[in-house]
Design an enzyme around this catalytic site. Sequence first.
Site, PDB file in Angstrom:
ATOM      1  N   LYS A  49       0.815  -1.217   0.000  1.00 31.53           N
ATOM      2  CA  LYS A  49       0.000   0.000   0.000  1.00 31.53           C
ATOM      3  C   LYS A  49       0.851   1.271   0.000  1.00 31.53           C
ATOM      4  O   LYS A  49       0.339   2.363  -0.269  1.00 31.53           O
ATOM      5  CB  LYS A  49      -0.949  -0.005   1.201  1.00 31.53           C
ATOM      6  CG  LYS A  49      -1.933  -1.163   1.203  1.00 31.53           C
ATOM      7  CD  LYS A  49      -2.842  -1.167  -0.007  1.00 31.53           C
ATOM      8  CE  LYS A  49      -3.902  -2.247   0.096  1.00 31.53           C
ATOM      9  NZ  LYS A  49      -4.793  -2.290  -1.093  1.00 31.53           N
ATOM     10  N   SER A 272      -2.456 -12.857   4.111  1.00 32.31           N
ATOM     11  CA  SER A 272      -2.782 -12.710   2.693  1.00 32.31           C
ATOM     12  C   SER A 272      -1.667 -13.229   1.794  1.00 32.31           C
ATOM     13  O   SER A 272      -1.923 -13.644   0.655  1.00 32.31           O
ATOM     14  CB  SER A 272      -3.090 -11.246   2.358  1.00 32.31           C
ATOM     15  OG  SER A 272      -2.035 -10.403   2.736  1.00 32.31           O
TER      16      SER A 272
END
Length: 322
Positions: A49, A272
Amino acid sequence: MRPPCRPLPADGRFLQAIAPTPLVPVRLEADGPTIWCKLEFLNPSGSTKDRIARYMLEKAWRLGELSPGGEVVEASSGSTSIALALASAQMGVRFTAVMPEGVTGERVLTIRAYGGNVVLVPKEAGVRGAILKAEEIARERKAFAPRQFENPDNAEAHRVWTGQEVLSQIPGGLVHGVVSGVGTGGTVVGLYQAFAEAGCPVTAFIARPIAGLGCDIECCSFSPRVPGVVDGMSKLYREADMPGRVELDVSDDEAMRTARALIRRGFPVGPSSGLNYVAAVEAARRLGPGAQVVTVFPDRMERYFSTELIQHPQPATPGGAA
C-alpha cells in the site's frame, strides 16, 4: 500555457529513493511449481500500500488538491492507513484514519506513531460505516480523501510502477499468470493491465479465502481470518477489464498454514501472503509446465502479532510446512 503544478517537498523525503522490491522464486514443496513472488513487505511502511499512498498523495500535491499543512482522511482498517500515515508524515500533512472498532492494536499504534489520528466507528458498521464517516470528516475539514476503493489511481500505481518492476525482473520479461486476493482490487487490476499491455498472454487468478459465515472487522469478507480480502467493496475490480479471469477458492486454514510456512522460511509475511501463494500454486498447475506465475506478498507479520497467525502457531513439520 501550462497549468500550475506544485513541486514535491524535498527535505528529508526518502520515498523517491526507494529501490524496487525484489521478485524472487519461491517453492515450498519439492515437487511443487516455482512461484515468482514480489516482496512487497519490504516497502517502507511494510506493505504494498506504500505504492498507492505515495502515488495518490504526490499526484494530489502536484494538482493542488493537497497543500502544505493540509489533511488526508481515509477509511481503512489496515495497511492503507499505515502507508498513508507514513506518506503524510513525509509530506508534512496531517492524516486521519477512520477504522472500525476491533482492529488490532498494532495498527492503531503504528498510525499514531507516525503522527496520525485514528477515529473509530462501531465494529458492526464495518468499512462501509468507516467510509461514510471519512466522507463526513473530509467535507467538514475540506481534507483530501484518496477513496482507495474507487480511485483509479490505485490501480494506476501498480500499472505504471509495480508491474513495470516485475517485467524488468522476471526472466524473459514474460508473465503467464498473475494472482492476488481482492480488497480494493487495485493490485490485481493494475498488474494485469501492465502485463497485458506489454503483450504477455496473461490470465488473472483471483484468490478467495473461504470459511464459514461471518463478518470481518475490515468488511464482510469471505473469511474473517484473512484480512484485506473483501467482498463487493471494490469499484475498480470489474470482470470486463480482465477477460478470462479465474476465481480460486482457498481454505483459510490452508492460507494460515502456508503463511506460517513462509515465515519459517524467513519471509516475514501476513495471512494474505499465504492466501496468494496457495492460489498461485494452483494457477501454475492449471497453466502447465513452464508457466511463469507472479503474485505478491502484500504485508509484514508485525501487524499480526496479536492475532492467531502468531499467537497460535502450529508445530512445524518436516519439509517446512506449518
